[in-house]
Motif scaffolding. Structure first.
Motif, short mmCIF file in Angstrom:
data_model
loop_
_atom_site.label_atom_id
_atom_site.label_comp_id
_atom_site.label_asym_id
_atom_site.label_seq_id
_atom_site.Cartn_x
_atom_site.Cartn_y
_atom_site.Cartn_z
N ASN A 115 39.44 30.81 34.95
CA ASN A 115 38.96 32.00 35.62
C ASN A 115 40.11 33.01 35.72
N ASP A 119 35.00 39.84 39.64
CA ASP A 119 34.34 38.71 38.98
C ASP A 119 33.96 39.06 37.54
N ARG A 150 32.46 33.64 39.75
CA ARG A 150 32.30 33.59 41.20
C ARG A 150 30.82 33.48 41.59
#
Ligand code: HEM
Length: 536
Positions: free
Chosen positions: A211, A223, A228
């Motif tokens: 991520n 995001d 997320r």
């Protein structure tokens, strides 16, 4: 004008800072390729990170430093360096690195990512005493045997009907059931367990994704990859499930307390009808939560985090190991034949192999070790540097991530002879009895730094007893009862040098190192007495 010039200098400085760092810090940090602004070395990583690290190691040496976004990382790929970091400097690398996904999905309260401190020590001790130490693991043997029988019966039914079974789907069900029974007890219905398995699959997937928000500071709250959003959806789904499991148990405990009071009866039981008190791990955690005088008082979030940890850490790892082992055996019929000879000689054909037979089955154990060597379910041991330290000539900065590349170490010809060959014999030594084998000294418990499938030291996997007790018997049972004829999925087969069809052993991406192709086989019964053995 001055403001504009300053702004220009600042932008130029930010852009060339990584380059300056690479040039001027080479005498302090381990060797490193030149980094790009902002992303650092991200552009050098492919979808299978341990392979990318191996490529860089081959070029820059057994210890390298990278920068992933704004996070400094050290990658280590030799047994001596692994010992130096994990043993000599153990205290400095005694934490696992928690990502945004892990923090949220374990309520920032689990075991695996807790800092090394009083809470961690307390819960680890409780785990070893009550759940995963050799005593509790042995006491759960009959429970595991029941689950194993259930799995073998499924294979027997498929065999009778000549149908294929998808082992990539069925093996995690088995390990999930075992963990569930040990942690949550037999009072939980199968629907809960099935739902838990599906949710845990999603948890493992989300945790395994890189991520960008974890690595690039100014993307922390953005995001970009939609991760997320998926974390939140997964969290909601299993939080509801855990809440139901815990509140059902609390209700049961309340009712039992009332009954006990009414009957003045000391026997409280969740899991058995025999009147004896049998507490599962959830009960022990709830006892602690209700105990005002507990040494460390657990909260509901702790309990949920701990449950999630054990399910995620214990399900995929054991299932993937069994799947790789079976795939290797299918591709190595001579190894399979030797394994069968051992089982037939030690156990015979009239009863099932049980866990207590394992010490007498060194070849089966060597197959497991060889599988864990070539296919460690966690190919990268991941730690965090909790305090700046000097290792050799290098200074390792605080908060750097440490990756010990188990996968690459297993493929190093300096450590292993013909490292790419699947040869369980490398773990055996001569026995005084002709035709028999004896296990050699290299174990999987972190004493030998060339083989670290369960890690090492104070953060070593607490599930090692369970895995090394359960997996040899499961493997031996399948070998004992069935031939597996590969039914195959597209791309699942290759041709070897002799034009024979062999299984494609490519890996897929993920936190654990799964096979890229599913293992789908038709089990063919080896023994005419199969039904009798399974019923006995
Ligand atoms: C073949 C099976 C398994 C393998 C190869 C495996 C491997 C590992 C590895 C490499 C680590 C990190 C160790 C380190 O940093 O030094 C770990 C941690 C952990 N494993 Fe396992 N594992 C397996 C099965 C299990 C099972 C069955 C459970 C529990 C039911 C479990 C629970 C955990 C937990 C809680 C941690 C975190 C420990 C800590 O933070 O101190 N594992 N495992």
């Amino acid at each position: 004008m001055i403001v504009e010039l300053l702004a220009l200098f600042l932008v130029i400085f930010l852009l060339i800072r990584p380059l300056l760092t690479s040039i001027f810090r080479t005498n302090r940090l381990p060797p490193s390729p030149i980094a790009l602004p902002i992303i650092g070395h991200f552009h050098l990583l492919g979808p299978i990170i341990h392979r990318s690290f191996q490529r860089l190691t081959n070029r820059y040496g057994p210890v390298i430093s990278l920068r992933l976004g704004s996070i400094p990382c050290i990658v280590v790929s030799s047994p001596d360096l692994a010992r130096e970091f994990l043993k000599t400097n153990e205290a400095n690398f005694s934490a696992h690195n928690a990502s945004i996904a892990i923090d949220r999905l374990t309520y920032a309260s689990g075991v695996a990512f807790a800092p090394y401190g009083p809470y961690f020590k307390f819960i680890k001790k409780l785990t070893i005493n009550e759940l995963l130490g050799s005593r509790p693991v042995s006491s759960f043997a009959s429970l595991r045997a029941k689950e194993r029988d259930r799995f073998l019966r499924l294979l027997a039914e498929k065999s009778e009907r000549g149908e294929a079974v998808n082992l990539t789907e069925e093996l995690p069900k088995l390990s999930n059931n075992v963990v569930s029974l040990m942690v949550l007890g037999t009072s939980n219905d199968r629907d809960h367990v099935d739902e838990a398995r599906l949710v845990i699959k999603e948890v493992t997937k989300v945790i395994g994704e890189f991520n960008l928000s974890d690595f690039v500071w100014f993307l922390r709250n953005v995001d970009l990859q939609g991760i997320r959003k998926r974390i939140e959806a997964t969290f909601k789904r299993y939080d509801a499930l855990l809440e139901k499991v815990i509140s059902d148990r609390e209700e049961l405990r309340r009712r039992k307390k009332m009954n006990k009071k009414d009957n003045n009866d000391d026997n409280v039981s969740n899991n058995s009808n025999d009147g004896l008190e049998v507490k599962d791990f959830l009960d022990i955690l709830l006892d602690n939560m209700e105990d005002e005088n507990a040494e460390i008082k657990l909260t509901r979030a702790h309990i949920k985090g701990i449950i999630v940890d054990y399910f995620t850490a214990g399900t995929d790892t054991t299932a993937i190991t069994t799947e790789w082992a079976l795939a290797e055996l299918i591709n190595h019929p001579k190894v399979l034949e030797k394994a069968r000879e051992e089982i037939d000689r030690v156990v015979g054909k009239s009863r099932l192999v049980s866990e207590s037979d394992s010490p007498d089955l060194p070849y089966i154990q060597a197959i497991l070790k060889e599988t864990l060597r070539l296919h460690p379910p966690l190919p990268l041991l991941e730690r965090k540097c909790v305090k700046e330290c000097k290792i050799g000539e290098y200074v390792i900065p605080e908060n750097a991530m440490l990756f010990v590349n188990n996968w690459a170490m297993a493929r190093d010809p300096k450590t292993w002879e013909s490292p790419l060959d699947f040869r369980p014999e490398r773990f055996l030594q001569a026995s005084s009895e002709p035709g028999e084998h004896k296990l050699g000294p290299i174990d999987v418990k972190g004493h030998h730094f060339q083989l670290l499938p369960f890690g090492s030291g104070r953060r070593m996997c607490p599930g090692v007893n369970l895995a090394t007790q359960m997996l040899p018997a499961l493997l031996a049972n399948i070998i004992q009862l069935f031939d597996l004829t590969v039914a195959g999925s597209p791309g699942g087969h290759l041709r070897d040098g002799n034009d024979q069809a062999v299984l494609n052993m490519e890996e897929g991406p993920g936190f654990t190192a799964p096979r890229l192709h599913e293992l789908v086989c038709v089990p063919v019964s080896r023994l005419s007495s199969l039904t009798t053995i399974l019923e006995s």
